[in-house]
Design a protein around this motif. Structure first.
Motif, PDB file in Angstrom:
ATOM      1  N   TRP A  88     -18.607  44.401 -29.590  1.00 14.84           N
ATOM      2  CA  TRP A  88     -19.623  43.377 -29.798  1.00 14.84           C
ATOM      3  C   TRP A  88     -20.429  43.198 -28.524  1.00 14.84           C
ATOM      4  O   TRP A  88     -19.891  43.234 -27.416  1.00 14.84           O
ATOM      5  CB  TRP A  88     -18.975  42.055 -30.201  1.00 14.84           C
ATOM      6  CG  TRP A  88     -18.475  42.083 -31.606  1.00 14.84           C
ATOM      7  CD1 TRP A  88     -17.181  42.293 -32.016  1.00 14.84           C
ATOM      8  CD2 TRP A  88     -19.249  41.922 -32.799  1.00 14.84           C
ATOM      9  NE1 TRP A  88     -17.108  42.274 -33.377  1.00 14.84           N
ATOM     10  CE2 TRP A  88     -18.366  42.038 -33.889  1.00 14.84           C
ATOM     11  CE3 TRP A  88     -20.599  41.686 -33.038  1.00 14.84           C
ATOM     12  CZ2 TRP A  88     -18.789  41.933 -35.207  1.00 14.84           C
ATOM     13  CZ3 TRP A  88     -21.025  41.568 -34.350  1.00 14.84           C
ATOM     14  CH2 TRP A  88     -20.145  41.691 -35.416  1.00 14.84           C
ATOM     15  N   ALA A  89     -21.736  42.995 -28.705  1.00 15.09           N
ATOM     16  CA  ALA A  89     -22.642  42.820 -27.583  1.00 15.09           C
ATOM     17  C   ALA A  89     -23.551  41.622 -27.837  1.00 15.09           C
ATOM     18  O   ALA A  89     -23.999  41.399 -28.972  1.00 15.09           O
ATOM     19  CB  ALA A  89     -23.498  44.080 -27.390  1.00 15.09           C
ATOM     20  N   GLY A  90     -23.827  40.848 -26.802  1.00 13.43           N
ATOM     21  CA  GLY A  90     -24.782  39.757 -26.930  1.00 13.43           C
ATOM     22  C   GLY A  90     -26.191  40.309 -27.059  1.00 13.43           C
ATOM     23  O   GLY A  90     -26.621  41.138 -26.264  1.00 13.43           O
ATOM     24  N   SER A  91     -26.924  39.854 -28.087  1.00 15.04           N
ATOM     25  CA  SER A  91     -28.294  40.314 -28.306  1.00 15.04           C
ATOM     26  C   SER A  91     -29.317  39.205 -28.131  1.00 15.04           C
ATOM     27  O   SER A  91     -30.464  39.470 -27.765  1.00 15.04           O
ATOM     28  CB  SER A  91     -28.427  40.913 -29.710  1.00 15.04           C
ATOM     29  OG  SER A  91     -29.695  41.498 -29.896  1.00 15.04           O
ATOM     30  N   TRP A  92     -28.934  37.964 -28.406  1.00 12.99           N
ATOM     31  CA  TRP A  92     -29.814  36.806 -28.223  1.00 12.99           C
ATOM     32  C   TRP A  92     -28.942  35.599 -27.954  1.00 12.99           C
ATOM     33  O   TRP A  92     -27.839  35.465 -28.491  1.00 12.99           O
ATOM     34  CB  TRP A  92     -30.654  36.558 -29.481  1.00 12.99           C
ATOM     35  CG  TRP A  92     -31.510  35.328 -29.383  1.00 12.99           C
ATOM     36  CD1 TRP A  92     -32.768  35.227 -28.878  1.00 12.99           C
ATOM     37  CD2 TRP A  92     -31.144  33.991 -29.789  1.00 12.99           C
ATOM     38  NE1 TRP A  92     -33.219  33.921 -28.943  1.00 12.99           N
ATOM     39  CE2 TRP A  92     -32.235  33.144 -29.508  1.00 12.99           C
ATOM     40  CE3 TRP A  92     -30.005  33.431 -30.364  1.00 12.99           C
ATOM     41  CZ2 TRP A  92     -32.223  31.775 -29.766  1.00 12.99           C
ATOM     42  CZ3 TRP A  92     -29.980  32.060 -30.626  1.00 12.99           C
ATOM     43  CH2 TRP A  92     -31.086  31.251 -30.337  1.00 12.99           C
ATOM     44  N   ALA A  93     -29.450  34.699 -27.109  1.00 17.37           N
ATOM     45  CA  ALA A  93     -28.738  33.448 -26.861  1.00 17.37           C
ATOM     46  C   ALA A  93     -29.732  32.412 -26.367  1.00 17.37           C
ATOM     47  O   ALA A  93     -30.819  32.744 -25.894  1.00 17.37           O
ATOM     48  CB  ALA A  93     -27.619  33.644 -25.833  1.00 17.37           C
ATOM     49  N   ALA A  94     -29.362  31.156 -26.484  1.00 15.59           N
ATOM     50  CA  ALA A  94     -30.181  30.065 -25.961  1.00 15.59           C
ATOM     51  C   ALA A  94     -29.270  28.987 -25.398  1.00 15.59           C
ATOM     52  O   ALA A  94     -28.210  28.701 -25.945  1.00 15.59           O
ATOM     53  CB  ALA A  94     -31.068  29.475 -27.061  1.00 15.59           C
ATOM     54  N   ALA A  95     -29.705  28.394 -24.304  1.00 17.05           N
ATOM     55  CA  ALA A  95     -28.984  27.268 -23.732  1.00 17.05           C
ATOM     56  C   ALA A  95     -29.244  26.034 -24.589  1.00 17.05           C
ATOM     57  O   ALA A  95     -30.326  25.856 -25.133  1.00 17.05           O
ATOM     58  CB  ALA A  95     -29.464  27.021 -22.311  1.00 17.05           C
ATOM     59  N   VAL A  96     -28.251  25.181 -24.703  1.00 15.88           N
ATOM     60  CA  VAL A  96     -28.412  23.983 -25.529  1.00 15.88           C
ATOM     61  C   VAL A  96     -28.073  22.725 -24.733  1.00 15.88           C
ATOM     62  O   VAL A  96     -27.384  22.771 -23.709  1.00 15.88           O
ATOM     63  CB  VAL A  96     -27.530  24.042 -26.792  1.00 15.88           C
ATOM     64  CG1 VAL A  96     -27.978  25.157 -27.706  1.00 15.88           C
ATOM     65  CG2 VAL A  96     -26.056  24.205 -26.426  1.00 15.88           C
ATOM     66  N   THR A  97     -28.587  21.603 -25.232  1.00 17.32           N
ATOM     67  CA  THR A  97     -28.343  20.305 -24.610  1.00 17.32           C
ATOM     68  C   THR A  97     -28.151  19.263 -25.698  1.00 17.32           C
ATOM     69  O   THR A  97     -28.254  19.555 -26.898  1.00 17.32           O
ATOM     70  CB  THR A  97     -29.537  19.884 -23.724  1.00 17.32           C
ATOM     71  OG1 THR A  97     -30.705  19.737 -24.547  1.00 17.32           O
ATOM     72  CG2 THR A  97     -29.809  20.923 -22.654  1.00 17.32           C
ATOM     73  N   ARG A  98     -27.919  18.044 -25.266  1.00 20.00           N
ATOM     74  CA  ARG A  98     -27.802  16.926 -26.210  1.00 20.00           C
ATOM     75  C   ARG A  98     -29.180  16.557 -26.733  1.00 20.00           C
ATOM     76  O   ARG A  98     -30.189  16.702 -26.050  1.00 20.00           O
ATOM     77  CB  ARG A  98     -27.196  15.713 -25.506  1.00 20.00           C
ATOM     78  CG  ARG A  98     -26.934  14.528 -26.432  1.00 20.00           C
ATOM     79  CD  ARG A  98     -26.816  13.214 -25.669  1.00 20.00           C
ATOM     80  NE  ARG A  98     -26.492  12.109 -26.563  1.00 20.00           N
ATOM     81  CZ  ARG A  98     -27.370  11.458 -27.315  1.00 20.00           C
ATOM     82  NH1 ARG A  98     -28.640  11.825 -27.310  1.00 20.00           N
ATOM     83  NH2 ARG A  98     -26.985  10.455 -28.084  1.00 20.00           N
ATOM     84  N   GLY A  99     -29.228  16.050 -27.958  1.00 25.67           N
ATOM     85  CA  GLY A  99     -30.466  15.504 -28.490  1.00 25.67           C
ATOM     86  C   GLY A  99     -30.974  14.362 -27.625  1.00 25.67           C
ATOM     87  O   GLY A  99     -30.195  13.664 -26.954  1.00 25.67           O
ATOM     88  N   ASN A 100     -32.284  14.168 -27.608  1.00 26.80           N
ATOM     89  CA  ASN A 100     -32.875  13.105 -26.808  1.00 26.80           C
ATOM     90  C   ASN A 100     -32.580  11.735 -27.406  1.00 26.80           C
ATOM     91  O   ASN A 100     -31.985  11.623 -28.483  1.00 26.80           O
ATOM     92  CB  ASN A 100     -34.379  13.346 -26.663  1.00 26.80           C
ATOM     93  CG  ASN A 100     -34.670  14.517 -25.735  1.00 26.80           C
ATOM     94  OD1 ASN A 100     -34.096  14.639 -24.671  1.00 26.80           O
ATOM     95  ND2 ASN A 100     -35.561  15.404 -26.168  1.00 26.80           N
ATOM     96  N   THR A 101     -33.004  10.689 -26.731  1.00 24.76           N
ATOM     97  CA  THR A 101     -32.628   9.329 -27.149  1.00 24.76           C
ATOM     98  C   THR A 101     -33.480   8.797 -28.290  1.00 24.76           C
ATOM     99  O   THR A 101     -33.147   7.779 -28.894  1.00 24.76           O
ATOM    100  CB  THR A 101     -32.735   8.364 -25.960  1.00 24.76           C
ATOM    101  OG1 THR A 101     -34.061   8.434 -25.408  1.00 24.76           O
ATOM    102  CG2 THR A 101     -31.724   8.735 -24.877  1.00 24.76           C
ATOM    103  N   VAL A 102     -34.592   9.458 -28.599  1.00 18.91           N
ATOM    104  CA  VAL A 102     -35.438   9.051 -29.717  1.00 18.91           C
ATOM    105  C   VAL A 102     -35.857  10.293 -30.492  1.00 18.91           C
ATOM    106  O   VAL A 102     -35.765  11.410 -29.999  1.00 18.91           O
ATOM    107  CB  VAL A 102     -36.701   8.290 -29.239  1.00 18.91           C
ATOM    108  CG1 VAL A 102     -36.318   6.991 -28.556  1.00 18.91           C
ATOM    109  CG2 VAL A 102     -37.534   9.155 -28.300  1.00 18.91           C
ATOM    110  N   GLY A 103     -36.330  10.093 -31.721  1.00 13.01           N
ATOM    111  CA  GLY A 103     -36.879  11.188 -32.498  1.00 13.01           C
ATOM    112  C   GLY A 103     -35.842  11.939 -33.307  1.00 13.01           C
ATOM    113  O   GLY A 103     -34.670  11.550 -33.402  1.00 13.01           O
TER     114      GLY A 103
END
Length: 427
Positions: free
Chosen positions: A34-49
């Motif tokens: 298995w090889a990584g082909s795509w990835a994205a860093a993630v964070t917590r949702g913002n306080t509104v919206g």
């Protein structure tokens, strides 16, 4: 690297079922890796919206572009920053229908394939956890667009997300995972991969992957939306052109707009910048989530520091100390550790965003990287020398300026990608 109006972003969430570096060079005869082909860093949702309230009886359709191809895929979902368990009611992967006039929400009829989780069509992502799909026979090519659609039957609460996708994604009511047209998708933001953190492919050989740990310059602020013209995308294209076969490494862009080496995303900055969750935690705190667990990571490219300068007025010593620590931890994990010089930004923002004192800090960091830093890192990528205006080195070259005087445009991103010596990546 961002102004009060424009962010720099970088990052990606932890991957729990990663094939470690030792697993990726070569499979045993008759086996694959298995090889990584795509990835994205993630964070917590913002306080509104929407990212705070979450999704409820809604589907989200997201397009990502692979870097390397393979015969089977598996998808990584994450609830790393969620406040409760999240139910995934249905999930599919498909190919975009480029023959229609729709804005990337249509998929090719007959290409829609259901994703399963331990054989089931639905699954729960525990609070703070990740979820890996079952392997799916679904051959993908290098730099091919894939469409992932997820349905959430009950309220998710605050989402775990990547805030700057530079791609239009689509949200609609009810289960639209098998819909081939985009009629039901009524919300169309040019942002936000939600709950999606990675795509792995199965290959016969793999030299591992290159992880870019950056800010909004790597995240593509200033690049054309829906064109995949971030500099890590263009680096992947160079690698494929140089060696279009199984020995090409994947490129995983873990950049987060507004990310800093020594500060949290919610900390305010100069020019009235308020700070947001989506800018992510400090870079050192991201290593164990965004870098080390990635599938087959072998090389780390760090390009950070500009936000610490303009937002917080950090000293050169503080920035250098953090870069050295990132480097040390990467090398301790057996990674090839490369670093990029900090690029110019005079003219960005209002009073206090750029000052002569902050410019002196930038120059001091870059001087250290070009000097003593070369003895510590495995390579220094001089992005500053590539992007600066020779007539005024504190500014971006106008031909490379996206218009805000801090982010490169498509041509500038190409210049950055061209500045990476492929020999440092094993080619």
């Amino acid at each position: 690297m961002a102004s009060a109006a424009t962010l720099l972003i970088a990052g990606t969430p932890a991957v729990t079922a990663s094939a470690g570096p030792a697993d990726t060079d070569r499979a045993a005869p008759g086996r694959t890796v298995w090889a990584g082909s795509w990835a994205a860093a993630v964070t917590r949702g913002n306080t509104v919206g929407l990212t705070n309230t979450g999704l409820n009886n809604q589907s989200i359709r997201m397009t990502v572009q692979t870097t390397v191809g393979g015969d089977r895929v598996r998808i990584r979902l994450t609830n790393l920053y969620g406040e409760q368990a999240v139910k995934v009611g249905h999930a599919t992967v498909a190919r975009p229908n480029t023959a229609t006039a729709d804005d990337r929400s249509d998929v090719v009829p007959g290409s829609v394939r259901e994703l399963t989780f331990q054989g089931a069509a639905s699954a729960t992502i525990n609070k703070g956890a990740e979820l890996l799909s079952d392997p799916l026979t679904f051959p993908v090519r290098e730099q091919e667009d894939l469409v992932v659609t997820l349905y959430f039957p009950v309220l998710t609460g605050p989402v775990t997300f990547h805030g700057q996708s530079r791609a239009t994604n689509f949200i609609g009511a009810t289960d639209l995972t098998t819909a081939t047209d985009g009629t039901g998708f009524t919300i169309k933001p040019d942002c936000c991969w939600m709950f999606l953190s990675g795509v792995d492919v199965e290959r016969r050989l793999s030299p591992g992957s290159v992880v870019v740990l950056g800010d909004s310059i790597g995240d593509g602020n200033g690049s054309t939306v829906n064109a995949d013209r971030r500099w890590p995308d263009l680096l992947a294209a160079r690698l494929i052109d140089a060696r279009p076969e199984v020995r090409t490494p994947g490129v995983l862009n873990l950049s987060l707009s507004g990310n800093r080496l020594n500060h949290e995303g919610t900390e305010p900055g100069a020019g009235g910048f308020p700070g947001y969750y989506e800018l992510g935690p400090n870079a050192l705190a991201r290593l164990n989530e965004d870098v080390f667990p990635q599938t087959g990571v072998r090389t780390l490219i760090t390009h950070l520091g500009i936000n610490d300068i303009w937002m917080n007025g950090d000293s050169a010593e503080a920035i250098i100390a953090a870069l050295r620590q990132v480097n040390r931890q990467g090398q301790e994990r057996g990674l090839t550790s490369l670093v990029g010089t900090i690029t110019p930004y005079e003219g960005n923002g209002g009073p206090g965003v750029w000052t002569e004192e902050k410019e002196a800090t930038r120059q001091a960091v870059n001087s250290w990287l070009r000097g003593a830093g070369r003895a510590e890192f495995d390579g220094v990528l001089d992005f500053d020398a590539v992007l600066r205006d020779p007539a005024r080195p504190s500014r971006l070259l106008p031909a490379y300026d996206a218009g805000d005087h801090i982010h490169p445009n498509d041509a500038g991103a190409q210049a950055m990608a061209n500045a990476v010596p492929l020999r440092l990546l094993g080619l």
